[in-house]
Write a protein that holds these residues in place. Structure first.
Motif, PDB file in Angstrom:
ATOM      1  N   ARG A 138       0.832  -1.207   0.000  1.00  0.00           N
ATOM      2  CA  ARG A 138       0.000   0.000   0.000  1.00  0.00           C
ATOM      3  C   ARG A 138       0.870   1.262   0.000  1.00  0.00           C
ATOM      4  NH1 ARG A 138      -5.558  -0.080   1.645  1.00  0.00           N
ATOM      5  NH2 ARG A 138      -5.220   2.041   2.411  1.00  0.00           N
ATOM      6  N   ASN A 139       1.935   1.269   0.789  1.00  0.00           N
ATOM      7  CA  ASN A 139       2.838   2.425   0.816  1.00  0.00           C
ATOM      8  C   ASN A 139       3.482   2.637  -0.545  1.00  0.00           C
ATOM      9  OD1 ASN A 139       2.345   3.135   3.456  1.00  0.00           O
ATOM     10  ND2 ASN A 139       4.072   2.000   4.286  1.00  0.00           N
ATOM     11  N   PHE A 140       3.878   1.544  -1.202  1.00  0.00           N
ATOM     12  CA  PHE A 140       4.449   1.640  -2.552  1.00  0.00           C
ATOM     13  C   PHE A 140       3.433   2.253  -3.510  1.00  0.00           C
ATOM     14  CE2 PHE A 140       4.602  -0.282  -6.789  1.00  0.00           C
ATOM     15  CZ  PHE A 140       5.848   0.141  -7.225  1.00  0.00           C
ATOM     16  N   GLN A 141       2.200   1.742  -3.479  1.00  0.00           N
ATOM     17  CA  GLN A 141       1.165   2.260  -4.373  1.00  0.00           C
ATOM     18  C   GLN A 141       0.916   3.741  -4.118  1.00  0.00           C
ATOM     19  OE1 GLN A 141      -1.820  -0.634  -3.236  1.00  0.00           O
ATOM     20  NE2 GLN A 141      -1.606  -1.757  -5.150  1.00  0.00           N
ATOM     21  N   TYR A 142       0.901   4.120  -2.857  1.00  0.00           N
ATOM     22  CA  TYR A 142       0.665   5.532  -2.521  1.00  0.00           C
ATOM     23  C   TYR A 142       1.794   6.419  -3.042  1.00  0.00           C
ATOM     24  CZ  TYR A 142       0.188   9.751   0.311  1.00  0.00           C
ATOM     25  OH  TYR A 142       0.095  11.062   0.722  1.00  0.00           O
ATOM     26  N   GLU A 143       3.032   5.999  -2.796  1.00  0.00           N
ATOM     27  CA  GLU A 143       4.187   6.805  -3.199  1.00  0.00           C
ATOM     28  C   GLU A 143       4.302   6.917  -4.715  1.00  0.00           C
ATOM     29  OE1 GLU A 143       6.128   8.597  -1.468  1.00  0.00           O
ATOM     30  OE2 GLU A 143       5.538   8.002   0.537  1.00  0.00           O
ATOM     31  N   PHE A 144       3.817   5.902  -5.448  1.00  0.00           N
ATOM     32  CA  PHE A 144       3.938   5.921  -6.905  1.00  0.00           C
ATOM     33  C   PHE A 144       2.650   6.367  -7.589  1.00  0.00           C
ATOM     34  CE2 PHE A 144       7.760   3.749  -5.886  1.00  0.00           C
ATOM     35  CZ  PHE A 144       8.605   3.855  -6.988  1.00  0.00           C
ATOM     36  N   GLY A 145       1.742   6.970  -6.826  1.00  0.00           N
ATOM     37  CA  GLY A 145       0.555   7.568  -7.413  1.00  0.00           C
ATOM     38  C   GLY A 145      -0.446   6.586  -7.978  1.00  0.00           C
ATOM     39  N   MET A 146      -0.498   5.398  -7.423  1.00  0.00           N
ATOM     40  CA  MET A 146      -1.400   4.375  -7.924  1.00  0.00           C
ATOM     41  C   MET A 146      -2.639   4.255  -7.033  1.00  0.00           C
ATOM     42  SD  MET A 146       1.273   1.345  -8.894  1.00  0.00           S
ATOM     43  CE  MET A 146       0.101   0.647 -10.078  1.00  0.00           C
ATOM     44  N   LYS A 147      -3.600   3.467  -7.471  1.00  0.00           N
ATOM     45  CA  LYS A 147      -4.750   3.141  -6.636  1.00  0.00           C
ATOM     46  C   LYS A 147      -4.245   2.357  -5.427  1.00  0.00           C
ATOM     47  CE  LYS A 147      -9.061   0.512  -6.533  1.00  0.00           C
ATOM     48  NZ  LYS A 147      -9.972  -0.397  -7.286  1.00  0.00           N
ATOM     49  N   VAL A 148      -4.571   2.815  -4.222  1.00  0.00           N
ATOM     50  CA  VAL A 148      -4.057   2.196  -3.001  1.00  0.00           C
ATOM     51  C   VAL A 148      -5.064   1.164  -2.508  1.00  0.00           C
ATOM     52  CG1 VAL A 148      -3.231   2.589  -0.656  1.00  0.00           C
ATOM     53  CG2 VAL A 148      -2.830   4.318  -2.424  1.00  0.00           C
ATOM     54  N   ASP A 149      -4.807  -0.114  -2.827  1.00  0.00           N
ATOM     55  CA  ASP A 149      -5.725  -1.174  -2.403  1.00  0.00           C
ATOM     56  C   ASP A 149      -5.012  -2.383  -1.794  1.00  0.00           C
ATOM     57  OD1 ASP A 149      -4.539  -2.248  -4.648  1.00  0.00           O
ATOM     58  OD2 ASP A 149      -6.370  -2.342  -5.844  1.00  0.00           O
ATOM     59  N   GLY A 150      -3.670  -2.379  -1.802  1.00  0.00           N
ATOM     60  CA  GLY A 150      -2.949  -3.510  -1.223  1.00  0.00           C
ATOM     61  C   GLY A 150      -3.084  -4.795  -2.002  1.00  0.00           C
ATOM     62  N   VAL A 151      -3.461  -4.689  -3.273  1.00  0.00           N
ATOM     63  CA  VAL A 151      -3.627  -5.858  -4.140  1.00  0.00           C
ATOM     64  C   VAL A 151      -2.543  -5.843  -5.210  1.00  0.00           C
ATOM     65  CG1 VAL A 151      -5.138  -7.018  -5.799  1.00  0.00           C
ATOM     66  CG2 VAL A 151      -6.102  -5.983  -3.740  1.00  0.00           C
ATOM     67  N   LEU A 152      -1.893  -6.975  -5.421  1.00  0.00           N
ATOM     68  CA  LEU A 152      -0.845  -7.078  -6.437  1.00  0.00           C
ATOM     69  C   LEU A 152      -1.478  -7.512  -7.753  1.00  0.00           C
ATOM     70  CD1 LEU A 152       2.248  -6.905  -6.904  1.00  0.00           C
ATOM     71  CD2 LEU A 152       2.345  -9.360  -6.426  1.00  0.00           C
ATOM     72  N   GLY A 153      -1.958  -6.522  -8.501  1.00  0.00           N
ATOM     73  CA  GLY A 153      -2.566  -6.773  -9.797  1.00  0.00           C
ATOM     74  C   GLY A 153      -1.619  -6.440 -10.925  1.00  0.00           C
ATOM     75  N   PRO A 154      -2.075  -6.530 -12.174  1.00  0.00           N
ATOM     76  CA  PRO A 154      -1.200  -6.313 -13.344  1.00  0.00           C
ATOM     77  C   PRO A 154      -0.510  -4.946 -13.357  1.00  0.00           C
ATOM     78  CG  PRO A 154      -3.280  -7.308 -14.021  1.00  0.00           C
ATOM     79  CD  PRO A 154      -3.435  -6.960 -12.581  1.00  0.00           C
ATOM     80  N   LYS A 155      -1.250  -3.867 -13.050  1.00  0.00           N
ATOM     81  CA  LYS A 155      -0.646  -2.530 -13.090  1.00  0.00           C
ATOM     82  C   LYS A 155       0.398  -2.357 -12.000  1.00  0.00           C
ATOM     83  CE  LYS A 155      -4.583  -0.126 -15.191  1.00  0.00           C
ATOM     84  NZ  LYS A 155      -5.594   0.943 -15.044  1.00  0.00           N
ATOM     85  N   THR A 156       0.101  -2.883 -10.810  1.00  0.00           N
ATOM     86  CA  THR A 156       1.066  -2.767  -9.712  1.00  0.00           C
ATOM     87  C   THR A 156       2.303  -3.614 -10.003  1.00  0.00           C
ATOM     88  OG1 THR A 156      -0.706  -2.366  -8.117  1.00  0.00           O
ATOM     89  CG2 THR A 156       1.405  -3.083  -7.232  1.00  0.00           C
ATOM     90  N   LYS A 157       2.114  -4.793 -10.579  1.00  0.00           N
ATOM     91  CA  LYS A 157       3.261  -5.641 -10.930  1.00  0.00           C
ATOM     92  C   LYS A 157       4.177  -4.929 -11.915  1.00  0.00           C
ATOM     93  CE  LYS A 157       1.047 -10.147 -10.216  1.00  0.00           C
ATOM     94  NZ  LYS A 157       0.540 -11.376 -10.846  1.00  0.00           N
TER      95      LYS A 157
END
Length: 258
Positions: A76-95
């Motif tokens: 979640r912290n990674f997603q937040y820092e990189f401007g992504m949807k913060v959901d704690g799910v490792l999906g295609p965009k986060t990967k």
């Protein structure tokens, strides 16, 4: 005039191709699978995620392939820092974002789950122990500490966004782990001149459910501040000393510092 224009257009096209190549750099086929990975999952994708998050400094636990709460909050912290949807799910965009952010990452044998060889004399097998479970409450945090933390979060940050309230709770916990501060939340909160809410009496206001939830999320391991032990509102701060502290980030109206 036509010749320079053609050269200019050629340079622009080449620059666009290079930029595109950098942005959409393909993942290695063996980096991640196509599965969507959530809390409770285990396996190679989780190891890959943990290793890469650890490489970036978001994850501090063991790379064990178990998607627990520490991994969840790191993601979640990674997603937040990189401007992504913060959901704690490792999906295609986060990967893809995680892969592109860690192109220099090279997993160790331990991170790949390869057991280390040992030359020691083998001992008799012991009885299997029960699997360890991640706890939401650090050792030494009492029910009174939890109530006081909720009061402090409400008194200090009830006008802040939710992540800013979690951040205040995280600062309290970070101080308990720092030798320069008391080692209990109550001791940290009531340290002289430490918190405005104590000085002006707002510490005794009844906290709402959101403040309690923010404390619980901080206890689960979510630290949006990146390890801060101080914070201040630049619009109301009267201490010149606080500006000398190394600043980490701003969340809402508060600046968080080391």
């Amino acid at each position: 005039m036509k010749q320079p224009f053609k050269w200019l257009m050629a340079v622009v096209v080449v620059a666009m191709l290079v930029t595109t190549a950098v942005v959409v750099w393909p993942m290695r086929s063996d980096a991640f699978s196509q599965q969507i990975v959530k809390v409770g999952a285990e396996g190679k994708d989780v190891r890959e995620m943990q290793g890469r998050l650890k490489f970036l400094g978001f994850y501090t636990g063991k790379v064990d392939g178990i998607f627990g709460w520490r991994s969840y909050w790191a993601l979640r912290n990674f997603q937040y820092e990189f401007g992504m949807k913060v959901d704690g799910v490792l999906g295609p965009k986060t990967k893809l974002k995680l892969y592109n952010a860690t192109t220099q990452y090279k997993p160790t044998a331990a991170e790949l789950g390869v057991p280390e060889t040992s030359k020691a004399t083998p001992s008799a097998p012991s009885a299997p122990s029960a699997p360890k479970k991640e706890t939401y409450r650090p050792a030494g945090v009492s029910d009174n500490d939890l109530r006081l933390m909720a009061n402090a979060v409400y008194g200090e940050s009830r006008g802040e966004p939710y992540i800013g309230q979690v951040a205040v709770a995280a600062v309290i916990l970070n101080r308990t782990k720092n030798a320069a501060f008391p080692n209990t939340p109550a001791g940290v909160i009531f340290e002289p001149r430490a918190f405005t809410a104590v000085a002006d009496g707002q510490i005794w206001l009844t906290p709402n459910e959101q403040s309690k939830r923010a404390v619980n999320d901080a206890l689960k391991g979510w630290d949006p501040t990146g390890g801060a032990i101080y914070y201040f509102n630049p619009d109301t701060a009267t201490s010149g000393w606080i500006w000398s502290r190394p600043q980490i980030k701003k969340i809402g109206r508060h600046i968080f510092c080391r």
